[in-house]
Motif scaffolding. Structure first.
Motif, PDB file in Angstrom:
ATOM      1  N   ASP A 231       0.827  -1.219   0.000  1.00  0.00           N
ATOM      2  CA  ASP A 231       0.000   0.000   0.000  1.00  0.00           C
ATOM      3  C   ASP A 231       0.858   1.266   0.000  1.00  0.00           C
ATOM      4  OD1 ASP A 231       0.931   0.201   2.603  1.00  0.00           O
ATOM      5  OD2 ASP A 231      -1.028   0.698   3.446  1.00  0.00           O
ATOM      6  N   GLY A 232       2.135   1.092  -0.291  1.00  0.00           N
ATOM      7  CA  GLY A 232       3.020   2.255  -0.338  1.00  0.00           C
ATOM      8  C   GLY A 232       3.738   2.466   0.981  1.00  0.00           C
ATOM      9  N   SER A 233       3.131   1.988   2.088  1.00  0.00           N
ATOM     10  CA  SER A 233       3.776   2.163   3.388  1.00  0.00           C
ATOM     11  C   SER A 233       4.550   0.914   3.766  1.00  0.00           C
ATOM     12  CB  SER A 233       2.739   2.470   4.474  1.00  0.00           C
ATOM     13  OG  SER A 233       2.049   1.302   4.877  1.00  0.00           O
ATOM     14  N   SER A 234       4.100  -0.221   3.275  1.00  0.00           N
ATOM     15  CA  SER A 234       4.722  -1.496   3.620  1.00  0.00           C
ATOM     16  C   SER A 234       4.107  -2.601   2.751  1.00  0.00           C
ATOM     17  CB  SER A 234       4.483  -1.787   5.094  1.00  0.00           C
ATOM     18  OG  SER A 234       5.117  -2.989   5.470  1.00  0.00           O
ATOM     19  N   THR A 235       4.698  -3.789   2.828  1.00  0.00           N
ATOM     20  CA  THR A 235       4.070  -4.940   2.171  1.00  0.00           C
ATOM     21  C   THR A 235       3.663  -5.937   3.245  1.00  0.00           C
ATOM     22  OG1 THR A 235       6.152  -6.120   1.946  1.00  0.00           O
ATOM     23  CG2 THR A 235       5.496  -4.732   0.096  1.00  0.00           C
ATOM     24  N   ILE A 236       2.674  -6.761   2.909  1.00  0.00           N
ATOM     25  CA  ILE A 236       2.245  -7.768   3.878  1.00  0.00           C
ATOM     26  C   ILE A 236       1.782  -9.011   3.134  1.00  0.00           C
ATOM     27  CG2 ILE A 236      -0.207  -7.064   4.036  1.00  0.00           C
ATOM     28  CD1 ILE A 236       0.091  -7.420   7.115  1.00  0.00           C
ATOM     29  N   ARG A 237       2.167 -10.155   3.665  1.00  0.00           N
ATOM     30  CA  ARG A 237       1.692 -11.414   3.100  1.00  0.00           C
ATOM     31  C   ARG A 237       0.236 -11.578   3.521  1.00  0.00           C
ATOM     32  NH1 ARG A 237       4.779 -16.458   1.194  1.00  0.00           N
ATOM     33  NH2 ARG A 237       3.143 -18.028   1.226  1.00  0.00           N
ATOM     34  N   SER A 238      -0.598 -11.947   2.553  1.00  0.00           N
ATOM     35  CA  SER A 238      -2.027 -11.994   2.815  1.00  0.00           C
ATOM     36  C   SER A 238      -2.597 -13.317   2.334  1.00  0.00           C
ATOM     37  CB  SER A 238      -2.729 -10.855   2.087  1.00  0.00           C
ATOM     38  OG  SER A 238      -2.074  -9.635   2.356  1.00  0.00           O
ATOM     39  N   VAL A 239      -3.619 -13.790   3.005  1.00  0.00           N
ATOM     40  CA  VAL A 239      -4.235 -15.050   2.599  1.00  0.00           C
ATOM     41  C   VAL A 239      -5.720 -14.876   2.326  1.00  0.00           C
ATOM     42  CG1 VAL A 239      -2.592 -16.628   3.688  1.00  0.00           C
ATOM     43  CG2 VAL A 239      -4.475 -15.713   5.023  1.00  0.00           C
ATOM     44  N   LEU A 240      -6.189 -15.651   1.360  1.00  0.00           N
ATOM     45  CA  LEU A 240      -7.608 -15.648   1.019  1.00  0.00           C
ATOM     46  C   LEU A 240      -8.103 -17.081   0.968  1.00  0.00           C
ATOM     47  CD1 LEU A 240      -6.120 -13.704  -1.515  1.00  0.00           C
ATOM     48  CD2 LEU A 240      -8.454 -12.910  -1.428  1.00  0.00           C
ATOM     49  N   PHE A 241      -9.344 -17.288   1.372  1.00  0.00           N
ATOM     50  CA  PHE A 241      -9.968 -18.602   1.296  1.00  0.00           C
ATOM     51  C   PHE A 241     -11.267 -18.483   0.496  1.00  0.00           C
ATOM     52  CE2 PHE A 241      -7.625 -18.588   5.269  1.00  0.00           C
ATOM     53  CZ  PHE A 241      -7.011 -19.832   5.272  1.00  0.00           C
ATOM     54  N   GLY A 242     -11.664 -19.603  -0.077  1.00  0.00           N
ATOM     55  CA  GLY A 242     -13.002 -19.746  -0.670  1.00  0.00           C
ATOM     56  C   GLY A 242     -13.492 -18.554  -1.473  1.00  0.00           C
ATOM     57  N   GLU A 243     -14.627 -18.036  -1.053  1.00  0.00           N
ATOM     58  CA  GLU A 243     -15.300 -16.980  -1.809  1.00  0.00           C
ATOM     59  C   GLU A 243     -14.444 -15.735  -2.010  1.00  0.00           C
ATOM     60  OE1 GLU A 243     -19.173 -15.473  -0.672  1.00  0.00           O
ATOM     61  OE2 GLU A 243     -19.863 -17.548  -0.518  1.00  0.00           O
ATOM     62  N   SER A 244     -13.561 -15.457  -1.062  1.00  0.00           N
ATOM     63  CA  SER A 244     -12.711 -14.283  -1.222  1.00  0.00           C
ATOM     64  C   SER A 244     -11.848 -14.409  -2.471  1.00  0.00           C
ATOM     65  CB  SER A 244     -11.797 -14.091  -0.017  1.00  0.00           C
ATOM     66  OG  SER A 244     -12.511 -14.237   1.162  1.00  0.00           O
ATOM     67  N   ILE A 245     -11.505 -15.660  -2.828  1.00  0.00           N
ATOM     68  CA  ILE A 245     -10.715 -15.857  -4.055  1.00  0.00           C
ATOM     69  C   ILE A 245     -11.600 -15.604  -5.276  1.00  0.00           C
ATOM     70  CG2 ILE A 245      -9.148 -17.408  -5.298  1.00  0.00           C
ATOM     71  CD1 ILE A 245      -8.784 -19.006  -2.746  1.00  0.00           C
ATOM     72  N   ASN A 246     -12.844 -16.094  -5.200  1.00  0.00           N
ATOM     73  CA  ASN A 246     -13.785 -15.825  -6.292  1.00  0.00           C
ATOM     74  C   ASN A 246     -13.952 -14.328  -6.524  1.00  0.00           C
ATOM     75  OD1 ASN A 246     -15.485 -18.524  -4.893  1.00  0.00           O
ATOM     76  ND2 ASN A 246     -14.653 -18.618  -6.946  1.00  0.00           N
ATOM     77  N   LYS A 247     -13.993 -13.593  -5.417  1.00  0.00           N
ATOM     78  CA  LYS A 247     -14.218 -12.145  -5.515  1.00  0.00           C
ATOM     79  C   LYS A 247     -13.072 -11.426  -6.209  1.00  0.00           C
ATOM     80  CE  LYS A 247     -17.519 -11.473  -1.828  1.00  0.00           C
ATOM     81  NZ  LYS A 247     -17.605 -11.388  -0.378  1.00  0.00           N
ATOM     82  N   LEU A 248     -11.910 -12.087  -6.259  1.00  0.00           N
ATOM     83  CA  LEU A 248     -10.783 -11.497  -6.997  1.00  0.00           C
ATOM     84  C   LEU A 248     -10.934 -11.707  -8.494  1.00  0.00           C
ATOM     85  CD1 LEU A 248      -7.393 -12.263  -5.224  1.00  0.00           C
ATOM     86  CD2 LEU A 248      -8.464 -10.058  -5.589  1.00  0.00           C
ATOM     87  N   GLY A 249     -11.952 -12.464  -8.896  1.00  0.00           N
ATOM     88  CA  GLY A 249     -12.199 -12.661 -10.315  1.00  0.00           C
ATOM     89  C   GLY A 249     -11.885 -14.056 -10.819  1.00  0.00           C
ATOM     90  N   PHE A 250     -11.733 -15.024  -9.924  1.00  0.00           N
ATOM     91  CA  PHE A 250     -11.455 -16.395 -10.343  1.00  0.00           C
ATOM     92  C   PHE A 250     -12.692 -17.275 -10.216  1.00  0.00           C
ATOM     93  CE2 PHE A 250      -7.310 -14.754  -9.411  1.00  0.00           C
ATOM     94  CZ  PHE A 250      -6.481 -15.376 -10.331  1.00  0.00           C
ATOM     95  N   THR A 251     -12.925 -18.094 -11.244  1.00  0.00           N
ATOM     96  CA  THR A 251     -13.991 -19.086 -11.132  1.00  0.00           C
ATOM     97  C   THR A 251     -13.426 -20.273 -10.356  1.00  0.00           C
ATOM     98  OG1 THR A 251     -13.288 -20.222 -13.132  1.00  0.00           O
ATOM     99  CG2 THR A 251     -14.879 -18.435 -13.406  1.00  0.00           C
ATOM    100  N   ASP A 252     -14.319 -21.136  -9.854  1.00  0.00           N
ATOM    101  CA  ASP A 252     -13.858 -22.326  -9.144  1.00  0.00           C
ATOM    102  C   ASP A 252     -12.921 -23.159 -10.026  1.00  0.00           C
ATOM    103  OD1 ASP A 252     -15.031 -21.755  -6.786  1.00  0.00           O
ATOM    104  OD2 ASP A 252     -16.800 -23.023  -7.088  1.00  0.00           O
ATOM    105  N   GLU A 253     -13.282 -23.244 -11.313  1.00  0.00           N
ATOM    106  CA  GLU A 253     -12.475 -24.023 -12.247  1.00  0.00           C
ATOM    107  C   GLU A 253     -11.044 -23.484 -12.309  1.00  0.00           C
ATOM    108  OE1 GLU A 253     -12.735 -25.553 -16.857  1.00  0.00           O
ATOM    109  OE2 GLU A 253     -14.107 -24.000 -16.173  1.00  0.00           O
ATOM    110  N   GLU A 254     -10.923 -22.170 -12.336  1.00  0.00           N
ATOM    111  CA  GLU A 254      -9.589 -21.549 -12.401  1.00  0.00           C
ATOM    112  C   GLU A 254      -8.830 -21.701 -11.081  1.00  0.00           C
ATOM    113  OE1 GLU A 254     -10.685 -18.063 -15.655  1.00  0.00           O
ATOM    114  OE2 GLU A 254     -11.111 -17.773 -13.532  1.00  0.00           O
ATOM    115  N   ILE A 255      -9.584 -21.763  -9.996  1.00  0.00           N
ATOM    116  CA  ILE A 255      -8.931 -21.916  -8.690  1.00  0.00           C
ATOM    117  C   ILE A 255      -8.396 -23.337  -8.521  1.00  0.00           C
ATOM    118  CG2 ILE A 255      -9.302 -21.901  -6.186  1.00  0.00           C
ATOM    119  CD1 ILE A 255     -11.468 -19.743  -6.671  1.00  0.00           C
ATOM    120  N   PHE A 256      -9.185 -24.309  -8.989  1.00  0.00           N
ATOM    121  CA  PHE A 256      -8.820 -25.693  -8.702  1.00  0.00           C
ATOM    122  C   PHE A 256      -7.998 -26.367  -9.805  1.00  0.00           C
ATOM    123  CE2 PHE A 256     -12.216 -24.987  -5.619  1.00  0.00           C
ATOM    124  CZ  PHE A 256     -11.549 -25.424  -4.484  1.00  0.00           C
TER     125      PHE A 256
END
Ligand code: ZN
Length: 311
Positions: A231-256
């Motif tokens: 975010d310009g101030s720092s970097t951070i490792r981040s994790v997403l599960f399930g629907e949060s990954i879909n919300k980034l624009g991935f279909t289940d097929e693309e995730i799996f």
């Protein structure tokens, strides 16, 4: 900061002293307490010591801050959580949690007194009620009610409430474990998703088709995605599960499918979004990690409105 300025102004008016003088007292108090207290908290103490009563004024929920004593608010109950029993350090008792909201924001309310908790247990305070709270202490942004606090139903109308959790506008460099935040950041790295199994019954982690509780099961497949945000101030490792990954624009097929994921991965890098979530401690690596619950595309219209509304 604006809360603090307002507070200083109120104290200076009541005490008939200049704002500079009040600020000096606050700084002195803060220093005396080895910086363990916020400026706002120190200002509260200064006011109390000068015999100034700041309690009469009712606060909006976005005006409360940690360290405050005897806060008074009014809000609509938007959530009630089950009453829990606890026993800690040889003490035991009950605790109740609810969330109230007004048009400025919302806050968690923690009830420690049995007569207050009884209002929840007996259904005298239910979701949708408007309640008035006085003499609450504010800790971690939550309103804590002791036996000295008061909670009662109110006939006032509270409409257009902000029922959703409000994430503070924190910067990554300032985020601490346990804090929730809404952060505008760019995805600078993305790793391959990792897969794991959960039990279809209890949704807990399963291993090789076996659940600790339910024995042999046909497991559900779940994915975990690690990315790095900046975010310009720092970097951070981040994790997403399930629907949060879909919300980034991935279909289940693309995730799996690792191949399909790899094809689309480049689109992620450099993508700027608003991420909401909370900071967690990664026990394995003893690092702070950001657990993403949601992400939104940047809505320029909203952003401009927000910037213009700032004083
Ligand atoms: Zn199970």
């Amino acid at each position: 900061m604006e809360n603090y300025d307002k507070l200083v102004e109120r104290i200076s008016k009541s005490a008939n002293l200049s704002a500079e003088e009040i600020e000096r007292k606050v700084e002195a108090k803060k220093a005396k307490l080895s910086g363990l207290i916020s400026k706002e908290g120190a200002a509260q103490i200064v006011a109390a010591e000068m015999g100034i009563n700041l309690d009469m004024e009712r606060l909006k929920l976005n005006e409360i801050f940690s360290g405050m004593k005897r806060a008074s608010v009014i809000g609509k109950v938007v959530d009630i959580f089950p009453v829990r029993e606890y026993s800690k350090n040889g003490r035991s008792g009950k605790v109740a949690n609810l969330r109230i909201a007004d048009e400025s924001g919302n806050a968690r309310v923690v009830l420690w007194d049995n007569s207050h908790i009884a209002l929840i247990e007996q259904g005298k305070v239910v979701k949708g009620n408007v309640i008035e709270i006085s003499n609450a202490n504010v800790r971690n942004g939550e309103l804590h009610l002791s036996a000295f606090s008061d909670i009662k139903l109110s006939n006032e109308k509270v409409d257009n409430v902000m029922a959703e959790k409000v994430f503070e506008g924190l910067k990554l460099k300032d985020i601490k474990v346990g804090q929730s935040a809404k952060i505008r950041a760019i995805i600078v790295q993305a790793f391959e998703p990792r897969y794991f199994e959960v039990c279809p019954e209890c949704k807990k982690r399963a291993f090789e088709g076996e659940c600790k509780v339910h024995g042999k099961i046909s497991p559900l497949k779940r994915a975990l995605l690690s990315i790095v945000l900046d975010d310009g101030s720092s970097t951070i490792r981040s994790v997403l599960f399930g629907e949060s990954i879909n919300k980034l624009g991935f279909t289940d097929e693309e995730i799996f499918s690792l191949d399909k994921f790899a094809e689309k991965k480049s689109y992620l890098l450099g993508e700027e979004r608003i991420f909401s979530g909370s900071a967690k401690n990664n026990v394995l690596y003893n690092t702070t990690e950001f657990n993403i619950e949601n992400s939104e595309c940047i809505d320029l219209d909203n952003l401009i409105k927000e910037l213009e509304a700032r004083p």
